[in-house]
Structures are given as structure tokens and as C-alpha cells.
Design a protein around this motif. Structure first.
Motif, PDB file in Angstrom:
ATOM      1  N   ARG A 186      66.987  -6.436  76.099  1.00  0.00           N
ATOM      2  CA  ARG A 186      66.156  -7.680  75.672  1.00  0.00           C
ATOM      3  C   ARG A 186      64.953  -7.348  75.190  1.00  0.00           C
ATOM      4  O   ARG A 186      64.235  -6.636  75.972  1.00  0.00           O
ATOM      5  CB  ARG A 186      66.033  -8.849  76.808  1.00  0.00           C
ATOM      6  N   GLU A 272      68.481 -13.219  91.107  1.00  0.00           N
ATOM      7  CA  GLU A 272      69.653 -13.439  90.705  1.00  0.00           C
ATOM      8  C   GLU A 272      69.799 -14.824  90.351  1.00  0.00           C
ATOM      9  O   GLU A 272      69.278 -15.909  90.899  1.00  0.00           O
ATOM     10  CB  GLU A 272      70.658 -12.886  91.743  1.00  0.00           C
ATOM     11  N   SER A 312      74.730 -13.861  88.803  1.00  0.00           N
ATOM     12  CA  SER A 312      74.315 -12.765  87.712  1.00  0.00           C
ATOM     13  C   SER A 312      72.979 -12.228  88.190  1.00  0.00           C
ATOM     14  O   SER A 312      72.022 -12.695  88.380  1.00  0.00           O
ATOM     15  CB  SER A 312      74.031 -13.065  86.261  1.00  0.00           C
TER      16      SER A 312
HETATM   17  N1  GAP Z   1      74.658 -13.948  81.986  1.00  0.00           N
HETATM   18  C1  GAP Z   1      73.678 -14.743  82.727  1.00  0.00           C
HETATM   19  C2  GAP Z   1      72.162 -14.051  82.537  1.00  0.00           C
HETATM   20  O1  GAP Z   1      72.275 -12.877  81.876  1.00  0.00           O
HETATM   21  P1  GAP Z   1      69.861 -14.389  83.024  1.00  0.00           P
HETATM   22  O2  GAP Z   1      69.098 -15.132  84.284  1.00  0.00           O
HETATM   23  O3  GAP Z   1      69.395 -14.071  81.939  1.00  0.00           O
HETATM   24  O4  GAP Z   1      71.343 -14.593  83.107  1.00  0.00           O
HETATM   25  C3  GAP Z   1      70.643 -12.637  84.934  1.00  0.00           C
HETATM   26  O5  GAP Z   1      69.813 -12.683  83.793  1.00  0.00           O
HETATM   27  C4  GAP Z   1      69.601 -11.406  85.657  1.00  0.00           C
HETATM   28  O6  GAP Z   1      69.416 -10.282  85.123  1.00  0.00           O
HETATM   29  C5  GAP Z   1      68.339 -11.916  86.169  1.00  0.00           C
HETATM   30  O7  GAP Z   1      68.437 -12.710  87.450  1.00  0.00           O
HETATM   31  C6  GAP Z   1      67.527 -10.581  86.536  1.00  0.00           C
HETATM   32  O8  GAP Z   1      67.999  -9.985  87.694  1.00  0.00           O
HETATM   33  C7  GAP Z   1      68.076  -9.524  85.386  1.00  0.00           C
HETATM   34  N2  GAP Z   1      67.484  -9.573  84.203  1.00  0.00           N
HETATM   35  C8  GAP Z   1      67.281 -10.348  83.143  1.00  0.00           C
HETATM   36  N3  GAP Z   1      66.207  -9.961  82.237  1.00  0.00           N
HETATM   37  C9  GAP Z   1      65.694  -8.862  82.824  1.00  0.00           C
HETATM   38  C10 GAP Z   1      64.698  -8.126  82.310  1.00  0.00           C
HETATM   39  N4  GAP Z   1      64.088  -8.266  81.364  1.00  0.00           N
HETATM   40  N5  GAP Z   1      64.573  -6.880  83.177  1.00  0.00           N
HETATM   41  C11 GAP Z   1      65.011  -6.673  84.191  1.00  0.00           C
HETATM   42  N6  GAP Z   1      66.110  -7.375  84.745  1.00  0.00           N
HETATM   43  C12 GAP Z   1      66.287  -8.668  84.072  1.00  0.00           C
END
Ligand code: GAP
Length: 454
Positions: A186, A272, A312
Motif C-alpha cells: 500500500r 487485526e 485478517s
Molecule cells: N482483507 C482485509 C484487509 O486487508 P485491513 O484492515 O486493511 O483489512 C488487515 O488489513 C491487516 O493488515 C491490518 O489489521 C494490519 O495488521 C495489516 N496492515 C494493513 N495495512 C498495513 C500497513 N500499511 N503496514 C503494516 N501492516 C498493515
């Protein structure tokens, strides 16, 4: 910013230990780094692997109702159109006209009722506009509109688009799940808090498919299951917080979402998400692809699109939570019995990068070294073992405490039988947390240690 719930100094110490002992390094460090990217060193990679292996064991190997998969990072652009990511996977962004910083609109501090740039203090900010977080790339040799795709921003979509293939080959009946661990990307506007918000990270995701009437109940049971998981890896329940995501903040298709949060030194933040996503994703992909993604119920002879509950988790965020939870400072006696301060990582033995360190009392006594090597060979098939013969024994213990090795085994002259047969082939087993030492038989070591690390 620091308040009663944050501890920036503790965080600094953890970041510094991570670099000093080889857990986590800045990516491309010798070229000045790359914001939002991190490399895991020799100890970090072990910690991360232990976490992923344990998740896989609990989610896939120890269950009859969940299978795994490993999808590709690059997928057809149509996937991201159908899932809604191309249109809506955005964060609001603001530019500072003074210092040109790009800022996340929802993270801008206020002073005297007005938003200010956290970089330069300037007040001349643009209106918020949407910024898509997906990394765009081109597939093949031509960089035109038809060649565009994205690095996946979540692993979940490959599970949805392979739902039918997995269903047909694994022959599961509802409710059943598909689990995946893998990289996601991202283009975060503001990566921060060490690895917490990165641009490249790993996710551990489960899509648990069910009948519509089972969704709400499974949301509750998966939340509990996941809380237990964190306790089993050494994150106590009282450091975890469950946020019920309010209706207004939930995705429009979700009927319920919990965020499991951890009390990091920089504040309480998400580890999560556990979301009941209804039949939204499969319906979208069925519509957009024109391919049936339904489930045929043998009993009722009906076809329907399953609903899904999704726990997730972030691998990197959980590794960071493990490090933050484990970090401790206390005192221990040095060689002469004088108390000195020590840093100790109190990892749960099942997460510790190295499980057991083996020390010959002296490195220049061949029989001690040979015996220590025998002990290493005995343990190595079962766990990650480290052999260390350098320096005073107290210093060697201290080095292992600092990286969280839960057990130390010392081979001394008693092991060789110099005080008679009773102590022959026994060793000192030292425990990291209590610093207690006990005498155990070499032949009992594998069984004693395996019971603690599995
Ligand atoms: N499929 C659902 C999904 O992706 P999300 O809440 O956007 O949901 C899930 O992401 C998990 O991924 C988060 O709870 C976090 O632990 C991890 N995550 C999301 N963005 C992140 C980032 N930029 N850096 C590290 N971990 C990240």
C-alpha cells in the motif's frame, strides 16, 4: 507526541535493539533508506517465521475445515475493478503549500482550532483529495492503459477469485475456510511508527465461508479464537483491546467488524481486523467475471453465494507487538556477583528466534567443546540452536538474554564425569526469565525443551 499511554523512549530503545542485534534494518540503508520498507535480519526472520508457522499450524494443520493457498501478487486488473479497490481504496490527502509535505488529512494536528502542518507548522494547506493507495505497475513491454495492473493491497482477493477452484479440488462443505499468508503493498501517505505502517508488509488472512445465517455467530467465535491466538504467542489479554467498529466507519457491505488492538508504546493500535463481509466479494466477482461462484447445497439442492467472515492479521504488526511485549530491563549478577542491568527479551519460547544456546565452559578444553558439539547435534533436528564458546559464561548468558533465547545449556567438567558418575552426562540448564539453573541429563534435554517450545 507523548501522553500517559505512550512511551517514545521505550520505542526508541526497541528500535535500537532491533538494529543492534539483527532483528530489523532499514531497507536500502546504505543508500539512505526507502521510507516504509524494512528488512528482517537473521533474528527477525526467525521470529517472523515462528509467528507465520504457528498461525499456519493453528489455522490450517490443526483443523479439518480450513485449507491453504498461495496466490500471485500480480493479478488481472479486472479483479481490482470488481472488488472496488480501483475506485475506493483511497485515503484523503492534503498538501502543505509551504514545505510541500504530503499529509494524511485525518492525521493533521490542530493548533488554536486550525489545522497545521506537522512538518513545518505552516497553515497553508490544500483541501483534502482522494489518493489511491495501490501501487500501479505495467505488465509486459508496453506502458499503456491496457497493461496497467497493481501490486495487491491485500491477499484476500486471490482467495475470492480462486474460491471455485479450491472448492472443487479440496471438496469441502460449508462452513470452510481458505487461509493465505503473503505480501501486500500500500502506498501509504505517511508510513510511521517503525514497521507498524509500512508500504510493503505481510498479511495472514483467512476467508471463512459459511451460510448467511451463520455469519454473525462466526464473527463472534472468530474474534474469540483470534484473541486466544495472541495469548498463546505471549501477548496477554490485558494488553489487547477489542474495538467494535461503528456503523459509520465500517465498509458498507460489512454487517459487523472488530478491530483487535494492542497497546503499543506509541498508543493503542490495530493488529487485526475480524470482519463479516457478507457475500459482497463473491457476488462482485461473479457479476464482473460472468463465472458462477456459487455453492451447491447437496441437502437442500439449492445454489447460493456463501457469506464470509474474515480474520485478517498483519505479520509485521504482530512481530512488532511481540518485540514490544518482550522488551524488558532488569538486573542480574555479573561474574563477581555484583548486580548489573540487563536487557532481556521475554519472548514466549514458541516465538523465540533461538530456542537454546549451548556453551562449553571453556573453549580451550577439547573434551568440553566436543561434548557441547554433541549436545548441539542432539538438539538441532528439533529446534534452532546456537553454539557459543566466546567470552565469560555470564557475558554469554547476557548476549542470549538480549535476543530472547529462553534456555542456555552449559557443559562443564562435571558433565565429563570429573566428580563421579552421578553427574556424568548431565548439564546446567539455565532459564532466561528466572535465571534459575538446574542439573539435567543430556538425554532428557530434547524432551524437556520440546515440551516448552511447541
Ligand atoms: N482483507 C482485509 C484487509 O486487508 P485491513 O484492515 O486493511 O483489512 C488487515 O488489513 C491487516 O493488515 C491490518 O489489521 C494490519 O495488521 C495489516 N496492515 C494493513 N495495512 C498495513 C500497513 N500499511 N503496514 C503494516 N501492516 C498493515
Amino acid at each position: 507526541m507523548s501522553d500517559a499511554t505512550t512511551d517514545p523512549q521505550r520505542m526508541e530503545k526497541i528500535v535500537s535493539l532491533c538494529k543492534r542485534r539483527g532483528f530489523i534494518f532499514q531497507s536500502s540503508e546504505i543508500y539512505g533508506g526507502l521510507n516504509g520498507s524494512w528488512d528482517y535480519g537473521p533474528l527477525g526472520v526467525e521470529l517472523k517465521r515462528n509467528l507465520k508457522d504457528y498461525w499456519w499450524r493453528k489455522m490450517v494443520h490443526e483443523r479439518d475445515d480450513i485449507v491453504g493457498m498461495d496466490g500471485s501478487i500480480l493479478m488481472n486488473r479486472a479483479v481490482w475493478r470488481a472488488s472496488g479497490h480501483e475506485e475506493t481504496f483511497t485515503d484523503p490527502m492534503v498538501d502543505c503549500r509551504t514545505c510541500k509535505a504530503r499529509l494524511r488529512a485525518d492525521q493533521i494536528p490542530e493548533k488554536e482550532g486550525r489545522k497545521i502542518c506537522p512538518n513545518c507548522g505552516g497553515r497553508d494547506l490544500t483541501e483534502p483529495r482522494s489518493f489511491n493507495l495501490m501501487f500501479k505497475t505495467y505488465v509486459g513491454a508496453t506502458e499503456d492503459e491496457n497493461a496497467i495492473t497493481y501490486l495487491r493491497p491485500e491477499t484476500a482477493q486471490s482467495i475470492f477469485v480462486q474460491f471455485k477452484n479450491v472448492l472443487d479440488t479440496a471438496r469441502k462443505k460449508l462452513p470452510f475456510g481458505i487461509a493465505q499468508i503473503g505480501k501486500a503493498f500500500r502506498n501509504e501517505i505517511n508510513p510511521r511508527n517503525f514497521t507498524f505502517r509500512s508500504r510493503e508488509f505481510e498479511q495472514m488472512e483467512l476467508e471463512y465461508f459459511c451460510r448467511p445465517e451463520q455469519g454473525m455467530e462466526l464473527l463472534e467465535s472468530w474474534k474469540e479464537e483470534r484473541l486466544k491466538f495472541y495469548e498463546d504467542i505471549g501477548i496477554p489479554r490485558d494488553k489487547l483491546h477489542v474495538l467494535t467498529v461503528p456503523d459509520a466507519d465500517r465498509a458498507f457491505y460489512s454487517k459487523g467488524t472488530y478491530d483487535i488492538e494492542y497497546q503499543f508504546p506509541f498508543g493503542v493500535q490495530e493488529l487485526e481486523g475480524v470482519a463479516y463481509r457478507t457475500d459482497y466479494d463473491l457476488t462482485q466477482h461473479q457479476k464482473a467475471s460472468g463465472k458462477p461462484l456459487e455453492y451447491f447445497d447437496e441437502e437442500t439442492k439449492q445454489k447460493f453465494i456463501p457469506h464470509v467472515v474474515e480474520p485478517s492479521a498483519g505479520v509485521d504488526r504482530t512481530v512488532l507487538a511481540l518485540l514490544c511485549e518482550a522488551y524488558d530491563e532488569d538486573t542480574a549478577p555479573d561474574e563477581k556477583g555484583k548486580q548489573e542491568s540487563r536487557i532481556v527479551l521475554r519472548f514466549h519460547p514458541r516465538m523465540a528466534p533461538i530456542k537454546c544456546a549451548v556453551f562449553p565452559l571453556l573453549k580451550n578444553k577439547e573434551p568440553l567443546v566436543a561434548k557441547a558439539r554433541e549436545v548441539v547435534a542432539l538438539l538441532r533436528p528439533h529446534m534452532h540452536v546456537f553454539y557459543d564458546e566466546g567470552g565469560a559464561i555470564g557475558r554469554r548468558y547476557r548476549r542470549q538474554d538480549e535476543i530472547g533465547t529462553p534456555f542456555g545449556v552449559t557443559i562443564d567438567f562435571d558433565t565429563l564425569g570429573e566428580k563421579g558418575d552421578e553427574l556424568k552426562d548431565t548439564v546446567t540448564l539455565r532459564h532466561r526469565d528466572s535465571m534459575k539453573q538446574e542439573r539435567v541429563k543430556i538425554s532428557d534435554l530434547p524432551q524437556i525443551l520440546i515440551a516448552k517450545i511447541s
